[in-house]
Write an enzyme that holds these catalytic residues in place. Structure first.
Site, PDB file in Angstrom:
ATOM      1  N   SER B  46      34.567  80.427  64.174  1.00 53.27           N
ATOM      2  CA  SER B  46      33.407  81.176  64.640  1.00 53.27           C
ATOM      3  C   SER B  46      32.178  80.394  64.206  1.00 53.27           C
ATOM      4  O   SER B  46      32.049  80.036  63.032  1.00 53.27           O
ATOM      5  CB  SER B  46      33.392  82.576  64.021  1.00 53.27           C
ATOM      6  OG  SER B  46      32.374  83.356  64.617  1.00 53.27           O
ATOM      7  N   GLU B  47      31.268  80.121  65.149  1.00 50.06           N
ATOM      8  CA  GLU B  47      30.205  79.153  64.864  1.00 50.06           C
ATOM      9  C   GLU B  47      29.229  79.611  63.781  1.00 50.06           C
ATOM     10  O   GLU B  47      28.485  78.802  63.241  1.00 50.06           O
ATOM     11  CB  GLU B  47      29.458  78.745  66.146  1.00 50.06           C
ATOM     12  CG  GLU B  47      28.726  79.866  66.869  1.00 50.06           C
ATOM     13  CD  GLU B  47      29.564  80.504  67.958  1.00 50.06           C
ATOM     14  OE1 GLU B  47      30.801  80.518  67.826  1.00 50.06           O
ATOM     15  OE2 GLU B  47      28.982  80.992  68.946  1.00 50.06           O
ATOM     16  N   ASN B  48      29.222  80.908  63.450  1.00 47.69           N
ATOM     17  CA  ASN B  48      28.357  81.340  62.362  1.00 47.69           C
ATOM     18  C   ASN B  48      28.955  81.037  60.990  1.00 47.69           C
ATOM     19  O   ASN B  48      28.334  81.333  59.976  1.00 47.69           O
ATOM     20  CB  ASN B  48      28.034  82.829  62.490  1.00 47.69           C
ATOM     21  CG  ASN B  48      29.266  83.699  62.423  1.00 47.69           C
ATOM     22  OD1 ASN B  48      30.274  83.390  63.042  1.00 47.69           O
ATOM     23  ND2 ASN B  48      29.198  84.758  61.654  1.00 47.69           N
ATOM     24  N   GLY B  49      30.157  80.437  60.963  1.00 47.61           N
ATOM     25  CA  GLY B  49      30.641  79.937  59.685  1.00 47.61           C
ATOM     26  C   GLY B  49      31.986  80.416  59.200  1.00 47.61           C
ATOM     27  O   GLY B  49      32.163  80.680  58.018  1.00 47.61           O
ATOM     28  N   SER B  88      29.316  74.088  60.082  1.00 49.62           N
ATOM     29  CA  SER B  88      29.980  74.661  61.239  1.00 49.62           C
ATOM     30  C   SER B  88      29.766  73.803  62.484  1.00 49.62           C
ATOM     31  O   SER B  88      30.691  73.565  63.261  1.00 49.62           O
ATOM     32  CB  SER B  88      29.451  76.081  61.487  1.00 49.62           C
ATOM     33  OG  SER B  88      30.211  76.722  62.475  1.00 49.62           O
TER      34      SER B  88
END
Lengths: 234, 221
Positions: B46-49, B88
């Site tokens: 998930s690109e938020n980390g 990320s």
């Protein structure tokens, strides 16, 4: 040791109208809510904010009564505190598009990975970043694009570093010296923002004595942190 | 009877390989996680980390510090890891994501994609999409073939590009297309769909080059 602890109200007074402010958090996850509230309470205006997104806007029932309060930077947007927002995604807060369309707030959109790296560059003494992201898109003509560049036959955009007067962040555990631990997905843009502002204010869910936070768990070292606000579990 | 979205998600899931690191866009692509084939172990990024993301959290089991890229509280698998946005997108841009699945407004026959803006109508911002389609090793567009009959696949996109020459594969309820040097190359047709059907629903030539298989459907529940 300098006492770094201030109140949210003192933080909001420090951030004068017209300031540039990096606001940590990703869809309000990790945003310093007490400082957002204090900025709203003092009627902050003309801020230029750098934030991943526009947070969550308020929700209304059919009679126009607010049923769900805004969250994160959405509080500042509802309060018309911003003259400009630099962000990657604004689709989950209708008030951003409203203010953008009526001309009361300028919005500059930047790809998320580029924005993270541009802030990192701003805090790390780098003159630019060079990324393949955005080649052939409108970003090539964006405000922060310095030039298009070809290296070894591959096209890139050279993007400007980002820096602000203030960074407003939220950590889960902060020791009194200013070392910060960010839990879960609240790290997001906060660790890079901590390095890229003149004055860094961290709202702490929990403040502990120096020595209680294991140095191995420190994600933002104390030298980056100027002030600590005790925020509780807000 | 499976819905159109389920049919598309099920077929996309057949592209997953053991050990893949995968980023799924919001909406239809999220459903792909429901159909990971047996014996295949993937890691959702998930690109938020997050690496090792699981599903949406039950209301009585929420960690307020853990959300997905839509800001919704999610669970994680044992052995998951959290990191900041710079890391990320290092993972994403650096070619460490094996496959990304996303929707699109338009795709053209060289793989240019428009997915983030309709000028004057909708400008939510690109979020992480521009980085994902540039950085992921395999880019799969998962969407309904047309927008209520209006074409979404063209010789040339007319909306602002999200990225150039980025798309590898398109999975719709009508079939599976690969972007090759020849254009929209037909690999699979859904049961009952003809070449004429998929051509009529596509605003560019469908290329026939090699075997055309029947697209697998989700098993009846």
């Amino acid at each position: 040791m300098k006492d770094k602890i201030i109140t949210a109200e003192q933080a909001a007074e420090m951030i004068k109208d017209g300031s540039s402010v990096m606001v940590g958090g990703f869809m309000a996850n990790g945003t310093a809510e007490s400082i957002m509230d204090a900025l709203v309470a003092r009627g902050a205006k003309d801020l230029t904010c750098y934030c991943n997104d526009g947070g969550f806007g308020p929700q209304f029932d059919e009679n126009g009564n607010e049923t769900v309060a805004p969250r994160g930077i959405g509080k500042l947007i509802k309060n018309h505190s911003l003259k400009k927002l630099v962000a990657t995604h604004i689709g989950l807060n209708k008030q951003v598009a409203e203010q953008m369309n009526n001309g009361s707030m300028e919005v500059e959109l930047v790809p998320q990975g580029s924005m993270a790296e541009m802030i990192r560059a701003g805090g790390a003494g780098l003159g630019a970043i060079v990324t393949p992201t955005g080649v052939g898109t409108d970003i090539a003509n964006g405000e922060f694009t310095l030039q298009e560049i070809t290296i070894d036959g591959k096209e890139y955009l050279m993007m400007a570093p980002l820096h602000a007067e203030f960074a407003v962040l939220r950590g889960n555990i902060v020791d009194k010296k200013g070392n910060v631990f960010f839990k879960g997905t609240t790290k997001n843009f906060q660790t890079v923002m901590a390095t890229a502002a003149d004055t860094v204010i961290v709202e702490a869910e929990k403040v502990v004595e120096v020595g209680e936070l294991d140095p191995d768990y420190v994600m933002t070292p104390y030298i980056f942190v100027d002030y600590i606000v005790v925020g509780g579990d807000k | 009877m499976a819905s159109v979205k389920e049919i598309i998600a099920y077929r996309v899931a057949q592209e997953l390989k053991d050990g893949y690191v995968v980023n799924l866009g919001i909406g239809l692509p999220t459903l792909v996680a429901n159909y990971v084939p047996e014996g295949i172990d993937i890691s959702l990024q998930s690109e938020n980390g997050i690496i090792g993301m699981a599903g949406v959290s039950a209301p009585d089991h929420i960690d307020p510090n853990v959300v997905n890229s839509g800001g919704v509280n999610v669970d994680i698998y044992e052995g998951a890891a959290f990191f900041d946005s710079a890391t990320s997108f290092g993972i994403i841009r650096g070619g460490h994501v094996d496959m990304t699945v996303l929707g699109a407004l338009q795709v053209d026959q060289v793989g240019n994609i428009a997915s983030h803006i309709i000028p004057g109508k909708m400008a939510p911002g690109m979020g992480g999409a521009m980085d994902l389609v540039v950085g992921a090793k395999k880019v799969v567009v998962a969407m309904q073939h047309t927008n209520k009959g209006a074409h979404k696949l063209f010789e040339e996109i007319s909306l602002p590009a999200t990225a150039l020459r980025a798309v590898d594969m398109i999975v719709t309820e009508l079939g599976v297309l690969e972007i090759t040097e020849k254009g929209f190359t037909l690999r699979e047709l859904a049961p009952g769909v003809t070449i004429e059907d998929i051509q009529a629903a596509t605003g560019a030539p469908i290329v026939i080059d090699g075997e055309i298989k029947e697209m697998v459907m989700p098993p009846e529940a």
